[in-house]
Structures are given as structure tokens and as C-alpha cells.
Design an enzyme around this catalytic site. Structure first.
Site, PDB file in Angstrom:
ATOM      1  N   ASP A  18       0.864  -1.270  -0.152  1.00 46.34           N
ATOM      2  CA  ASP A  18      -0.031  -0.135  -0.487  1.00 46.34           C
ATOM      3  C   ASP A  18       0.916   0.855   0.239  1.00 46.34           C
ATOM      4  OD1 ASP A  18      -2.169  -1.374   0.489  1.00 46.34           O
ATOM      5  OD2 ASP A  18      -1.801  -1.598   2.071  1.00 46.34           O
ATOM      6  N   LYS A  21       2.372   1.797  -5.018  1.00 46.42           N
ATOM      7  CA  LYS A  21       3.188   1.723  -6.277  1.00 46.42           C
ATOM      8  C   LYS A  21       1.777   2.101  -7.238  1.00 46.42           C
ATOM      9  CE  LYS A  21       3.050  -2.182  -4.639  1.00 46.42           C
ATOM     10  NZ  LYS A  21       2.547  -2.423  -2.992  1.00 46.42           N
ATOM     11  N   GLY A  45      -4.368  -4.593  -4.236  1.00 51.01           N
ATOM     12  CA  GLY A  45      -4.966  -3.292  -5.136  1.00 51.01           C
ATOM     13  C   GLY A  45      -4.347  -1.732  -4.978  1.00 51.01           C
ATOM     14  N   HIS A  46      -4.304  -1.511  -6.577  1.00 53.30           N
ATOM     15  CA  HIS A  46      -3.615  -0.430  -6.803  1.00 53.30           C
ATOM     16  C   HIS A  46      -4.460   0.462  -8.002  1.00 53.30           C
ATOM     17  CE1 HIS A  46       0.418  -3.601  -7.298  1.00 53.30           C
ATOM     18  NE2 HIS A  46       0.092  -3.375  -6.415  1.00 53.30           N
ATOM     19  N   GLN A 226       1.920  -6.478  -3.152  1.00 49.38           N
ATOM     20  CA  GLN A 226       2.426  -5.967  -1.872  1.00 49.38           C
ATOM     21  C   GLN A 226       3.773  -5.216  -0.835  1.00 49.38           C
ATOM     22  OE1 GLN A 226       1.402  -9.337  -3.021  1.00 49.38           O
ATOM     23  NE2 GLN A 226      -0.003  -8.804  -2.835  1.00 49.38           N
TER      24      GLN A 226
HETATM   25  P1  IMP Z   1      -2.678 -12.284   1.615  1.00 47.71           P
HETATM   26  O1  IMP Z   1      -1.539 -12.198   0.572  1.00 47.71           O
HETATM   27  O2  IMP Z   1      -4.563 -12.125   1.470  1.00 47.71           O
HETATM   28  O3  IMP Z   1      -2.442 -14.169   1.600  1.00 47.71           O
HETATM   29  O4  IMP Z   1      -2.390 -12.177   3.091  1.00 47.71           O
HETATM   30  C1  IMP Z   1      -1.305 -12.131   3.676  1.00 47.71           C
HETATM   31  C2  IMP Z   1      -1.170 -10.963   4.544  1.00 47.71           C
HETATM   32  O5  IMP Z   1      -0.549 -10.385   3.621  1.00 47.71           O
HETATM   33  C3  IMP Z   1      -2.252  -9.904   4.697  1.00 47.71           C
HETATM   34  O6  IMP Z   1      -1.561  -9.101   6.181  1.00 47.71           O
HETATM   35  C4  IMP Z   1      -3.163  -8.893   4.001  1.00 47.71           C
HETATM   36  O7  IMP Z   1      -3.051  -7.599   4.425  1.00 47.71           O
HETATM   37  C5  IMP Z   1      -0.914  -9.097   4.019  1.00 47.71           C
HETATM   38  N1  IMP Z   1      -1.638  -8.688   2.402  1.00 47.71           N
HETATM   39  C6  IMP Z   1      -1.546  -8.432   1.026  1.00 47.71           C
HETATM   40  N2  IMP Z   1      -1.824  -8.763  -0.648  1.00 47.71           N
HETATM   41  C7  IMP Z   1      -1.683  -6.549  -0.126  1.00 47.71           C
HETATM   42  C8  IMP Z   1      -1.686  -5.887  -0.920  1.00 47.71           C
HETATM   43  O8  IMP Z   1      -1.818  -5.077  -1.352  1.00 47.71           O
HETATM   44  N3  IMP Z   1      -1.363  -4.580  -0.163  1.00 47.71           N
HETATM   45  C9  IMP Z   1      -1.507  -4.612   2.084  1.00 47.71           C
HETATM   46  N4  IMP Z   1      -1.330  -5.797   2.635  1.00 47.71           N
HETATM   47  C10 IMP Z   1      -1.322  -6.776   1.263  1.00 47.71           C
END
Ligand code: IMP
Length: 426
Positions: A18, A21, A45-46, A226
Site C-alpha cells: 500500500d 506503487k 489493490g493498485h 504487496q
Molecule cells: P494474503 O496475501 O491475502 O494471503 O494476505 C497475507 C497478508 O498480506 C495479510 O496481512 C494481508 O493484509 C497482506 N496483504 C496482501 N496483499 C496486500 C496488499 O496489496 N497490500 C497490503 N497488504 C496486503
């Protein structure tokens, strides 16, 4: 960014995701011929604000908003085909022609509804706070050598057996977890039957496309999802995502060799946020955290969850510079700090009274570190109109200088608002 010595650049998150990017990629993609997503899936979520419209992209690379950019979804991505087509339809509905410019790796693994069922059920006990998009279970199937890849859709005969095996396995697991939910084989068969004719024409050897583009002197931008602290190896394990979000993941997930990378740009917020559970040493609790959240609009682009907010953590960013080999930083959301009289910066940690300069691998230790703060004067002036460093108040420039010193990498871009034009190239 691009020039006679720079043909291939990576933009990745250098904190917990977040960082903004989407915006940085959107701006840099204007100069790029090809943009590649290389890991993660629809958990990303870009957000891209073109000035006229705001787009939130989960699965399609942020470069898609530039009419001549080719966008690729690489082999390292776990692809949610339903999200992909929902996004494609939305973009087409808004007059953005997409399908001729988008290709998907035939090696990318599919995220199917049964992955999401399992993700939701598991997170009830594991409490990672996942996005619920089926990411962990899809990567588990990949490393477990039982995943279904885009290219498998070409083989209807084999696919039926693979799907039956997977649904049976998932239903057994759901039973063991005490869930009453079950995946339906018929629904999965129908879904793939419906999606295959639309997905297969997009399938390609995307690694080869990148290789050829670079050989022809084209400019390639690799778009991370991420952030480094959510990396499966280098992040705050187990509170991480299931892919390699760091620069090494970029070459594996795009299907190119490591020497192809000319620049590695780490995007950092001027402060720190995190969604989901796990340690966040410089977290600001109470009114200060709320103030940052409101000023920065810190709510998840994928899940809408409020983000945990805190101060810039130089130990985290130094670590990120090291594990990614960052050649530069893009600092975003500087404007969010405009109203603060003083801004704390976490310069290092103390652990049990001793100095601690590096990120501990041990989660308990990271949970116990105490940040050492330096208080920097705020600027209390709006920065959103700045287009050159010289337009920024002196205190804001001093703040950036301090971040650069502490991080150990040069600042290349500073973003001062959500719009495309609100960015300073340093
Ligand atoms: P997952 O990727 O859905 O398995 O989530 C694993 C961890 O990564 C959790 O703490 C999510 O909140 C975090 N996470 C996954 N995708 C994002 C992102 O795009 N931005 C911020 N945190 C993320």
C-alpha cells in the site's frame, strides 16, 4: 527513469504494501513499452487517479491506462480469472481498449473459488488477516505441484481429472477444519468451461515476450505487488503473503534473468502503514494513529479494512534497501504530513535495553523492539502543488534528506498527492 543505460526497471513496495506503487507505475509506464506484474494476485489493490477518473486495479498491471503500453501478467502471478474479466469489462466500459494489449502467462497458476473457501476457513484459526482472495492456498498448490495453470485449460480431458482431485482434497480439508462449506465440482467445471474460451486467447509465453522486447531495445517496467516486509522469505513471517515480493521474485515471476534488471525502485510512504496482523514497531496508537489514517485515507483498496498507521521506520527501509538491492526510492504521500507540527522518525530500535540496528528474524523479538525516535520539525504548509524539490518548504526537504540518509538509497521521486501530475522527479 528509462535512458541509454536503463531498459528494465522494477517498482516494488519497500514496506508492508500500500505504498502507492500503482501511482508510481502509472506515471513511469508512460515511458515504458511493456509493463509486467510478476507475483501476487487479486490481493493487490493498485489505485490510479488519472485526474479524471480513479481506477483500482487488482489483477491487471497499472500500466494498462496508457494506450500504447503492452501489459503482461507473468508466470509468478496467481491469476483469478473472474477478477481479471470483471476488471477487463470495467476498463472496456470506460473506453479503455484492453484485450489486444494484455497477455497472460500460460505458466501462471489459477486461483479458483475453492482456494478462497480454504483461505477464509484457515484464517479463522491462523489469524494472519489475509485478504481472503485465495492467495495462500493457490501458492500452496503451486509448490505442492498440483496447481492448475492457465495452459492446462487447453487440455479439457486432463483438466477434468485435475479439478476432481483438487475439489475432493479441498473438501476433505474443509471437513477437517470443521467447516460445513464444500466446493462443488460441477460449479468449478462450469466456471472453467465458461472462462477458458476467453482466457486462452490471452495466454502466451510472457517470459519470451519480455526477453524479445528487451532484445529489441524496448523499455520494460516490472510492477510488484504487496511489499518487502510481506515477502515469504524476508518479511515478518508468518504474517506475510505467500509470494516473493522482493526483487528476486521479480525476475523469477517475470521469467527473465537477474542481469536484465537495470534499476530497482522501492516505493515507501513518508510514514508507515500495515493491514492485517503482525508486528509494526513504529505503530502510532490512539489519536495520532487516527489522525494519520484520516489524513492519508488509509483504508484498504482491496478489503476496505482500516490500515494500521505509524511513523517512518528507517530500520525497515534500510533492510528493504539491502534485500532488494534498491537503486532508488520513491517517497509517496508526503502531503499527508503537511499539518503535523512535528514528525517522529524511527531511526533504529532498542531490544532489551541494547541497540538493535537490523531487523530481527525472530517475530517475538520484533514484537518487543522499542523504536528510537528522532523528532523532525513539521512544515505546516500544503505541498500538493509542488512540482520541483525547490517548491517544497525547507522543513519538508530536510525531512526527505533525513529519510534518504537513514535509508541509504537516493530518493528519485516524491509524490505529493493522488493525481498523476502530483509527483516530483528528483
Ligand atoms: P494474503 O496475501 O491475502 O494471503 O494476505 C497475507 C497478508 O498480506 C495479510 O496481512 C494481508 O493484509 C497482506 N496483504 C496482501 N496483499 C496486500 C496488499 O496489496 N497490500 C497490503 N497488504 C496486503
Amino acid at each position: 527513469m528509462f535512458g541509454p543505460k536503463t531498459y528494465c526497471a522494477v517498482v516494488l513496495g519497500a514496506q508492508w504494501g500500500d505504498e502507492g506503487k500503482g501511482k508510481v507505475v502509472d506515471v513511469l509506464a508512460e515511458e515504458a513499452d511493456v509493463v509486467v506484474r510478476y507475483q501476487g494476485g487479486a490481493n493487490a489493490g493498485h489505485t490510479v487517479d488519472t485526474g479524471a477518473t480513479e481506477f483500482i486495479l487488482h489483477q491487471i498491471p497499472s500500466g494498462i491506462l496508457h494506450p500504447r503500453t503492452i501489459c503482461l501478467i507473468g508466470n509468478g502471478v496467481v491469476l483469478d480469472p473472474e477478477t481479471l474479466f470483471t476488471e477487463l469489462d470495467q476498463l472496456t466500459g470506460q473506453g479503455i481498449d484492453v484485450s489486444e494489449r494484455l497477455r497472460v502467462s500460460d505458466r501462471a497458476h489459477l486461483v479458483l473459488p475453492y482456494h478462497k473457501l480454504l483461505d477464509a476457513e484457515r484464517d479463522k484459526s491462523q489469524k494472519i488477516g489475509t485478504t481472503g482472495r485465495g492467495i495462500g492456498p493457490a501458492y500452496e498448490d503451486k509448490t505442492g505441484r498440483r496447481g492448475i495453470r492457465v495452459g492446462d485449460l487447453r487440455h479439457a480431458d486432463r483438466l477434468g481429472d485435475m479439478l476432481a482431485g483438487q475439489v475432493e482434497r479441498v473438501n476433505q480439508l474443509l471437513g477437517l477444519l470443521g467447516s460445513a462449506d464444500r466446493a462443488s465440482l460441477d460449479e468449478h467445471r462450469e466456471l472453467l468451461k465458461r472462462l477458458a474460451p476467453r482466457l486462452l486467447p490471452l495466454a502466451a509465453d510472457t517470459g519470451l515476450l519480455v526477453y524479445r522486447a528487451l532484445a529489441a531495445g524496448k523499455r520494460v517496467l516490472l510492477e510488484g505487488a504487496q511489499g518487502a516486509l510481506l515477502d515469504l522469505d524476508h518479511g515478518t513471517y508468518p504474517y506475510v503473503t505467500s509470494s516473493n515480493t522482493t526483487a528476486g521474485g521479480a525476475v523469477v515471476g517475470a521469467g527473465i534473468g537477474p542481469k536484465a534488471l537495470d534499476e530497482v525502485i522501492g516505493v515507501v510512504k513518508a510514514y508507515t502503514t500495515r493491514v492485517g496482523n503482525g508486528p509494526l514497531p513504529t505503530e502510532a496508537h490512539g489519536a495520532e494513529g487516527d489522525r494519520l489514517r484520516e489524513a492519508g485515507g488509509e483504508y484498504g483498496a482491496t478489503t476496505g479494512r482500516p490500515r494500521r498507521c505509524g511513523w517512518f521506520d528507517a530500520t525497515v527501509v534500510r533492510y528493504s534497501v539491502r534485500v532488494n538491492g534498491l537503486t532508488g526510492l520513491a517517497v509517496t504521500k508526503l502531503d499527508v504530513l503537511d499539518e503535523f507540527a512535528e514528525v517522529p522518525v524511527g531511526v533504529s530500535y532498542r531490544l532489551e535495553g541494547e541497540p538493535c540496528e537490523e531487523m530481527p528474524a525472530d517475530l517475538d523479538a520484533l514484537g518487543r523492539v522499542e523504536p528510537v525516535y528522532e523528532m523532525l520539525p513539521g512544515w505546516r504548509k500544503p505541498t500538493g502543488g509542488a512540482r520541483r524539490l525547490a517548491d517544497l518548504p525547507p522543513q519538508a526537504r530536510a525531512y526527505l534528506d533525513r529519510l534518504e540518509d537513514l535509508a541509504g538509497a537516493p530518493i528519485r521521486y516524491v509524490s505529493v498527492g493522488t493525481r498523476r501530475d502530483q509527483i516530483i522527479a528528483v
